[in-house]
Design an enzyme around this catalytic site. Sequence first.
Site, PDB file in Angstrom:
ATOM      1  N   GLU A   5       4.701 -15.047   3.432  1.00 30.93           N
ATOM      2  CA  GLU A   5       5.902 -14.661   4.396  1.00 30.93           C
ATOM      3  C   GLU A   5       5.810 -13.459   4.566  1.00 30.93           C
ATOM      4  O   GLU A   5       5.384 -12.407   3.655  1.00 30.93           O
ATOM      5  CB  GLU A   5       7.176 -15.258   3.597  1.00 30.93           C
ATOM      6  N   ASN A  18       7.429  -6.355  10.823  1.00 29.32           N
ATOM      7  CA  ASN A  18       6.403  -5.868  10.247  1.00 29.32           C
ATOM      8  C   ASN A  18       5.059  -6.116  11.160  1.00 29.32           C
ATOM      9  O   ASN A  18       4.257  -6.942  10.690  1.00 29.32           O
ATOM     10  CB  ASN A  18       6.247  -6.252   8.767  1.00 29.32           C
ATOM     11  N   TYR A  51      -3.058  -9.898   8.931  1.00 37.87           N
ATOM     12  CA  TYR A  51      -3.220 -11.270   8.654  1.00 37.87           C
ATOM     13  C   TYR A  51      -3.753 -12.056   9.325  1.00 37.87           C
ATOM     14  O   TYR A  51      -4.717 -12.911   9.112  1.00 37.87           O
ATOM     15  CB  TYR A  51      -1.630 -11.846   8.075  1.00 37.87           C
ATOM     16  N   VAL A 106       0.871  -1.231  -0.055  1.00 35.94           N
ATOM     17  CA  VAL A 106      -0.035  -0.106  -0.002  1.00 35.94           C
ATOM     18  C   VAL A 106       0.836   1.474  -0.084  1.00 35.94           C
ATOM     19  O   VAL A 106       1.815   1.199   0.698  1.00 35.94           O
ATOM     20  CB  VAL A 106      -1.023   0.017   1.232  1.00 35.94           C
TER      21      VAL A 106
END
Length: 177
Positions: free
Chosen positions: A114, A119, A126, A82
Amino acid sequence: MASLPSARPGPVVAWRPMRDDDLAYVAAIEAQVHEAPWTIGNFRDSREAGYAACVGERDGRILVYGVLMLGPGEAQLLNLSVAPDVRRSGLGRALLRRFIADARHLGAEQLFLEVRPSNVAAIRLYETEGFVRVARRTAYYPPAAPGAPREDALVMRRALDPAGRPSAWFKAADEHA
């Protein structure tokens, strides 16, 4: 009697397949948002290999993009990015959900990805979309800076329900292939 202000939907994002003329712009965003960015060649190769590559744009500007690889019984999310100025606006989640629906429709029973352990925002996204951590790849990612150590990758998996309908962009990409 008090009333709540009406919720205004934001400007609509148009979803479509990634095209050759998008690659330089996508690679420029990629260089802004990743420590080890994909190159124009990486994006071109993924398209030529037949991977599903999609962009979301508003007012002619690409804001979000991704690449999904499909294989027998499974899919792998290779890239979901993004633009920095529109992060945390739901665009990454929207594209992730499109990819989940498309993978499911095309017969994938599971979807893998992955992600760097550093992050945290992506991992949170997720996990809220049903992915679970299943493995760790040691020293998977290139160093973020010269002399820095390689970073591990968390492997995440989401089981997919039986087939549904593909998103409109995927159907359009399939018709033009």
